[in-house]
Structures are given as structure tokens and as C-alpha cells.
Write an enzyme that holds these catalytic residues in place. Structure first.
Site, PDB file in Angstrom:
ATOM      1  N   SER A  47       0.899  -1.124  -0.031  1.00  0.00           N
ATOM      2  CA  SER A  47       0.038   0.324  -0.013  1.00  0.00           C
ATOM      3  C   SER A  47       0.934   1.412  -0.145  1.00  0.00           C
ATOM      4  CB  SER A  47      -0.191   0.343   1.101  1.00  0.00           C
ATOM      5  OG  SER A  47      -0.099   0.942   2.611  1.00  0.00           O
ATOM      6  N   ASP A  48       0.776   2.160  -0.064  1.00  0.00           N
ATOM      7  CA  ASP A  48       1.306   3.605   0.340  1.00  0.00           C
ATOM      8  C   ASP A  48       1.133   3.318   1.411  1.00  0.00           C
ATOM      9  OD1 ASP A  48       2.555   5.675  -1.327  1.00  0.00           O
ATOM     10  OD2 ASP A  48       0.927   6.420  -2.721  1.00  0.00           O
ATOM     11  N   TRP A  49       1.472   4.831   2.235  1.00  0.00           N
ATOM     12  CA  TRP A  49       1.722   5.090   3.341  1.00  0.00           C
ATOM     13  C   TRP A  49       0.402   5.548   4.076  1.00  0.00           C
ATOM     14  CZ3 TRP A  49       6.014   6.561   6.345  1.00  0.00           C
ATOM     15  CH2 TRP A  49       5.583   6.837   6.997  1.00  0.00           C
TER      16      TRP A  49
END
Length: 791
Positions: free
Chosen positions: A295-297
Site C-alpha cells: 500500500s502507499d503510506w
């Protein structure tokens, strides 16, 4: 002199290659290492030994350093790593730091599973190259590969074995700050470069000690954020998604990329981090991707803000959609185990995510060589600088070089130039010349002032002119910035703009020519969370430019920015304009190379430059309209007609100020009319996809007096498709070096991949039709021929 030159065309699989009815054995295998029997046997043997908590631990990624969003964890990492409850960490940099955690993971956890260490290595690590949008302006896949290769070697020496790069989002709106990380607006160019970035990072062999696992981002369609506002939704047809936005990700997967990062945005109402259609159906079933999805942050936790469930629910939705690793969301580690035990999540879903992550760890050789040997402190050596300078030279785009009465063209400057005034806040700003998303040390940057002082001595007059920011800019940024104040980031107090502009005008009057280095502050107004609704120069730079031009002295404008800026006034009043992007550690030498003609500029724009912000999103490959503005949609020329009831702006031209593919040289190139090996091809032959349907040939001649490199560009238009197609699409290009008077013959293939499009059912097809085919030096190419596909 004429030579035959077969263009090295990087074939692009624009399409979803494997139909869904194919069995797994028939589907593509993008990365043989991840699919190897040896790696998967080791994965299965380890998986059988793991407890549920240890499995979930592999799906957890925490940051122990720099943050680009709210941190979900306030944890004791040593303890979690020792328990096997951390699979990856990011922003842990340096052999000492990474070895600290790796020793705990390998020596104290029950199963001795090593950690993946990730980092944003965007345009080099310590050796900082131009920003990726600048690399795209080189139209040189070898340059992208060099940047990635250099970054991989330096990152691995710092204990980093995974990089969150390349970013291949199609970006057609420069209001979006993350356009700096992209390859620009075109799917073909971006796809060719995506392959090169992945090859540079991974070397087609993850097991090499200086290879890193690349993580292509942001999947999918993040660059189409509505209104150019970061993290915003996207909304598009499936045809547009597949034909425009997915090809660069697909190219990266075909190149064997080890990881994919899910994006923050929603796509047609479904958050990308919970979208099984893109993450499972397309990515895995159609493309055969065997790596893992990160996932992104905080993107998993942020699914709650998308209103699709509470914490446990969104964690389950993300995992089941195909997100294998939760970056700083702190939901997988805290909510999955109870849901597996209650039966809400089958343990097999967790097992599959773990397999994907372990495959990459085994392929990287981390189980056999988990630690990093500390090396010497980084130095910007002459060899490293030479590589950075060569790449930077190729990225410079000469936008304009009109003759001045009594002088001729201002560029290139004569080596014995008399008095030169260098003016502007970016002439001597080491930090902002590095560009956004840089881990490099600004002290390694050679500025334009430093280089021109070395070259011109007392013939150079320098004046800062004004600051990068003015009152309102500072107020805005003070309200939204993080990690310190704008004022605190200045190396020196900002100048008194009124006084310094007057000083700059005086300096220009003393000189024979003035060079203005203007742009935007990379550290504050470019990159993530840096969307802008105004695309002009920041602060009082426009005022400075107009004041210097008013002196009547010849002016050369050097634009240093991370996005296309609005340059209409400059284009109307300044005879010479060089787009230099954010050039990195060799900023000054590279710009000087172009200004003095040591290097003939060869860069071409990867993104269209607007006349006005109201045109955005602006791109060359627009769909036609039933009421075209005459000479725009049909012939792609810039002028609107005077008629009112057509698709036009009342107060501005439709066309770009500087279009996609644009870039001048210090020489001139002449193109012949393109020829076809066959001008008429049976449809069934194209559908068989056994090779090129035809070959496009063109002669390119250097008709100037100096050697130069031209980027030869091939465009097509499908004129009779079942659903409308863009007025032009790039389908091939090649960089060609030509001596004065030299001619080279180039050939480009047109096959199913180049000729197909997605029909109303979102399936790739070729139909009987006529294609317009152009070859030239930009998207305004006017040498054309016709190709017919017949039943």
C-alpha cells in the site's frame, strides 16, 4: 552522405496480453525468478512452519524515519522485529541502522526471516540526477536505466533492498505536484521508460548484490486526480483506463518488477487500495504478476475516510482485493488475526499474500546474505559527476531561440562573451536545484552562479533579483508546511524584493546579455501534496523578468521547475528560453553546457506547456469533436478559427504554448515524406500478430552547420474506428545523431500493439480502417502518409 539506420524501437505491449480464459500455465510469467520452482519450494517449506501471527507479521511495514503522512504506530520496533511481527521497514537508512534491525530479525526471531528495507529513491540516491520528468525529456531509455542503476548501487550500499520507484502515472495536469515524478502525459513514452527504470534497478536479476526490488507506483490512475488535487478521486471509462493509464504499469510488470504500490485515489468510486478489478483481475490474472502489492503510506487505514467500513473491515477489503503489505496503516497487524480466527477471512488469503512477499525476499538473496557491509562515506567523485552531467545535458529542452535584430540568435553564447548578467533566485540555490524528493546533499550541487563564475570570471555580474517567495506565498506555505517553517528553510534572509529588483535592473544595464534563472521552490511547491492552481513563477519573479526585459538588453530565460509552468508572457517577450527542470548535482555545468553550445540541446517535452491554467488538463492526444476549431482537431495546427460555435475558448487558443515532443536544436533537421513497406494490409494478417503489418521509413537530414541529436517521433491516427480515437498518438521514437549534411534512414514497425485500441467492450481490437501516419520532430509533425487495413 546518407546512411541506413534501423531505429531501436522498444516494443511496447500496450494491451492486456492474456485473455481471462487462459489457464495459469498459459498466462505470462513476467519475472521467472519469482515463478521459479526453487524459490517457491523454499517459500512453501517456510510457510508451513509459520504461525498465524508470524504470517501476518510479514504483511506489516513500519517507518522508523521520515514520514509523508500521519504515523499510525508508536511502537517499540526492536521487540516487534524479534517476535517476527514486522516484514518490512522504510526510511531506515545506512548499513548500521539496517543491520541493527536485520540482526534482530535473523538472529532473534523464531524463523529468522530477514526484513525488506524500502526507501523513496526517485532520481538517484546520493548522486542526484534531474527529476524523472526531466529524465523523460531526454526521450532516452538508456538515461533512465543509468539513473536507476546508479540509485540501486548506492541504495544497496545503504542497506536498502527495495525502492519505491519508478512512478509511471500518466500525468496530464501540471497542477498536480507529483507530475515531477512521472514520465509525462503519453502512455507510449512512459511505458518505454518504465521498462528502462525497472531494468536499471533490478538488472533482470534480483539476486545480484547491487540489485534492488523496484516498486512501480501508483497503481492505478493516480495521475488523473480530478482538478489536479493530490489524493483526489479519478473518474474515467474502462477504455481510457486500459488504453491510456494502465500501459506503463503493464510495461513495468512485463519487465519483471518485483512490487507494485497501490494508490491513494479511488477509480470510478472504488478506492484503488480495495479494488479487486485492478489489483487481482488485471494485475494478477491478466498480466501474470507474481510479486507483491504494497500500500502507499497509510492507504489501508485511509480507506475508512473513503467511507467503505471501519478499521477491521477496510483491512479485510484491502487484503482480499490484493494488497499484500500494509505500509504504516497499523491495521493488518492489529485486526487480521481475529478475523481469520472468526472465519471472516480465510487463512488461505493471508497465506497467498505471505507467499508473494517471501518470493521477493528469497529472490533478492536476503536469506543467504541479509546484512550490509559498511562502506566509505559517499563522495561526489568526478566519475559520479560525469554520469550525472551527461544525463542532465540530455534533459535540457530549448523552447525558443528567436533571432534578435542586429545580433542573431542569442544561443549558443560565444565563448568570449563580454559582460553577462546572471539574475534570479535559482541561480545560486543549491537545495532547490536538487529538486523535490531528493535524498542528496545540497552541498554537492554546483550552481549556475558557481559554474559561470568559473567560466567568465569578472565578466559575470550577479544579482539575486528577488526571493522565490513573496508575502502571500509565505503565508500559504506557513499554513500547510511540515518539518519546519519556510523561513527556517532559507539559507539566508529573503531579499527586499523592491531593492533587489532595482539592483538586478542595474546589473542588466551594465551587461551585453542577461540570463535569468527563474522557476519555483522545489522543496515547497513540487512533489507530493504540492498541488497548485497558479502555474506562473512564484513570488515576484514575473515582476523581475518584466523589469529586466524592459531594459532592452537581450534576455535568456532559464526555467528551473518540476512541472510545466505558464510562460505566455515570457514566450512573447523573451527571445531565448531553456527549460532546465530541476537538474540535480550537476545543475550549473549542465545548463552552461547548453548555454555555450558545448552540448547541442536534444531534449523534447514529455508534457505540454499551457498558455493558461484554464486549459488544464492539456495534452496532445485529445479526442476529436463534432465541432472542431478549424485547423486544430483535424490538422493539429495551433490556430483557432474565428467561428464562435465550435469547440474553442473565447479568450485563448486551444493549443499548447509548447506542445508535447517539442524541443529545438542549434542545428536544423529536414524530414522526407514517410514511406510504407506496404500501404495496404489485410486485417486478418494484423490480427494474427505474427510481426509488423508494415514498416514506416523516413529520411532525416541535418541541414545545419553543427552536429546534433534529433528525437524522431512517429504518430498515427485511426480515422474510421468503431469508437473515436485520439487525433494523434505516439507509436515510436528514436534518438539519432547526425553530422552536418548527414542523412539517415529510419524504420519503425506498425503491428497489432501499435494499431489496436480498446473497443466499446474494453477489448483490444484492430478493425478495417485508414490510419494517418506522421513522422517528425514533435507532435506537430506534418510529413504524413496513409495506411489502409482492409477486410
Amino acid at each position: 552522405m546518407k546512411t541506413v539506420f534501423r531505429a531501436r524501437i522498444l516494443q511496447l505491449a500496450l494491451l492486456s496480453t492474456a485473455p481471462s480464459f487462459l489457464c495459469a500455465a498459459q498466462r505470462p510469467v513476467p519475472n521467472p525468478q519469482l515463478a521459479s520452482k526453487e524459490v517457491n519450494a523454499r517459500v512453501e517449506a517456510l510457510l508451513r512452519k509459520m504461525t498465524l501471527e508470524e504470517k501476518i507479521g510479514q504483511l506489516v511495514q513500519y517507518s522508523a524515519g521520515f514520514a509523508t503522512g500521519p504515523s499510525a504506530s508508536n511502537l517499540t520496533y526492536d521487540e516487534l522485529v524479534a517476535k517476527g511481527q514486522v516484514g518490512s521497514m522504510l526510511n531506515v537508512v545506512g548499513a548500521d541502522q539496517t543491520n541493527h534491525f536485520q540482526h534482530i530479525a535473523v538472529e532473534k526471531s523464531r524463523l529468522h526471516i530477514p526484513i525488506l528495507f524500502g526507501l523513496d529513491v526517485i532520481h538517484g540516491d546520493h548522486t542526484t540526477f534531474p527529476i524523472p520528468l526531466g529524465i523523460a525529456a531526454s526521450w532516452d531509455p538508456e538515461a533512465a536505466e543509468t539513473v536507476a542503476r546508479t540509485g540501486a548501487v548506492e541504495a544497496r550500499a545503504d542497506g536498502i533492498n527495495m525502492v519505491f520507484s519508478p512512478m509511471v502515472d500518466i500525468a496530464r495536469d501540471p497542477r498536480w505536484g507529483r507530475i515531477i515524478e512521472s514520465n509525462g502525459e503519453d502512455p507510449y513514452l512512459s511505458s518505454v521508460l518504465a521498462r528502462a527504470w525497472v531494468k536499471g534497478y533490478q538488472q533482470d536479476d534480483l539476486a545480484k548484490p547491487d540489485s534492488v526490488a523496484a516498486c512501480v507506483k501508483h497503481y492505478a490512475a493516480y495521475g488523473a486526480a480530478i482538478a489536479g488535487r493530490d489524493y483526489n478521486a479519478t473518474d474515467m471509462s474502462e477504455q481510457t483506463l486500459r488504453q491510456v493509464y494502465l500501459p506503463p504499469y503493464h510495461a513495468a510488470v512485463e519487465a519483471g518488477v518485483a512490487s507494485v504500490m497501490s494508490s491513494f485515489n479511488s477509480i470510478n468510486g472504488t478506492p484503488a487500495t480495495a479494488d479487486s478489478f485492478t489489483l487481482t483481475q488485471i494485475l494478477r490474472k491478466e498480466w501474470g504478476f507474481d510479486g507483491f502489492v504494497d500500500s502507499d503510506w497509510g492507504a489501508v487505514r485511509e480507506l475508512m475516510n473513503h467511507s467503505i467500513g471501519d478499521g477491521p473491515t477496510v483491512a479485510r477489503k484491502a487484503l482480499e482485493a490484493g494488497v499484500d503489505m500494509d505500509m504504516e496503516g497499523n491495521l493488518y497487524g492489529t485486526t487480521l488475526a481475529s478475523q481469520v480466527r472468526s472465519g471472516k477471512i480465510p487463512e488461505g488469503v493471508v497465506d497467498e499474500a505471505v507467499r508473494r512477499i517471501l518470493r521477493v525476499k528469497f529472490a533478492l538473496g536476503l536469506f543467504d546474505h541479509p546484512y550490509t557491509t559498511p562502506g566509505p562515506v559517499y563522495e561526489a567523485t568526478p566519475d559520479r559527476r560525469a554520469v550525472a552531467r551527461k544525463v542532465a545535458d540530455e534533459t535540457m529542452v530549448l523552447l525558443k531561440n528567436d533571432p534578435v535584430e542586429g545580433i542573431g540568435t542569442l544561443l549558443p553564447l560565444p565563448s568570449k562573451a563580454k559582460k553577462v548578467a546572471l539574475i534570479g533566485p535559482l541561480a545560486d540555490d543549491q537545495r532547490d536545484l536538487l529538486g523535490a524528493w531528493s535524498a542528496g546533499d545540497p552541498k554537492n550541487v554546483i550552481t549556475l552562479k558557481q559554474k559561470l563564475t568559473q567560466r567568465l570570471g569578472d565578466r559575470l555580474i550577479y544579482s539575486i533579483g528577488c526571493g522565490l517567495l513573496a508575502g502571500e506565498d509565505e503565508k500559504i506555505l506557513e499554513a500547510v508546511t511540515f518539518g519546519g517553517s519556510v523561513a527556517g528553510a532559507q539559507n539566508a534572509p529573503p531579499p527586499d524584493d523592491d531593492k533587489s529588483i532595482a539592483e538586478a535592473v542595474a546589473a542588466a544595464k551594465q551587461a551585453d546579455v542577461a540570463i535569468l534563472a527563474l522557476g519555483e521552490p522545489a522543496n515547497w511547491m513540487e512533489g507530493e501534496a504540492a498541488s497548485r492552481v497558479h502555474l506562473g513563477f512564484t513570488g515576484n519573479q514575473e515582476k523581475l523578468l518584466e523589469a529586466v526585459v524592459a531594459t532592452g538588453k537581450p534576455v535568456i530565460l532559464v526555467v528551473l521547475s518540476g512541472r510545466p509552468l505558464q510562460l505566455k508572457w515570457a514566450a512573447e517577450h523573451v527571445p531565448a528560453i531553456l527549460q532546465a527542470w530541476s537538474p540535480g548535482i550537476e545543475a550549473g555545468p549542465a545548463v552552461a553546457d547548453i548555454l555555450f553550445g558545448d552540448i547541442n540541446p536534444s531534449g523534447k517535452l514529455p508534457s505540454s506547456f499551457p498558455r493558461a491554467v484554464g486549459q488544464e488538463p492539456l495534452y496532445y492526444a485529445q479526442l476529436p469533436t463534432g465541432r472542431p476549431a478549424t485547423n486544430v482537431d483535424l490538422t493539429h495546427m495551433p490556430a483557432n478559427s474565428e467561428e464562435k460555435f465550435v469547440s474553442r475558448y473565447m479568450d485563448e487558443q486551444n493549443s499548447a504554448l509548447f506542445p508535447f515532443g517539442w524541443g529545438l536544436s542549434y542545428t536544423r533537421f529536414r524530414y522526407s515524406k514517410p514511406s510504407l513497406s506496404r500501404a495496404e494490409v489485410p486485417l486478418q494478417e494484423v490480427l494474427s500478430n505474427k510481426g509488423p503489418a508494415t514498416m514506416v521509413g523516413v529520411d532525416v537530414t541535418n541541414v545545419g552547420s553543427v552536429a546534433g541529436t534529433e528525437v524522431v517521433q512517429l504518430y498515427i491516427r485511426n480515422t474510421e474506428a468503431s469508437i473515436e480515437q485520439p487525433v494523434r498518438e505516439l507509436k515510436g521514437f528514436a534518438r539519432v545523431q547526425l553530422a552536418p549534411g548527414e542523412t539517415k534512414h529510419l524504420t519503425f514497425p506498425l503491428a497489432f500493439d501499435q494499431l489496436s485500441f480498446y473497443n466499446v467492450d474494453a477489448k483490444p481490437v484492430v478493425e478495417s480502417t485508414t490510419y494517418k501516419v506522421w513522422v517528425g520532430g514533435s507532435s506537430l509533425a506534418d510529413q504524413e502518409t496513409d495506411l489502409k487495413i482492409v477486410e
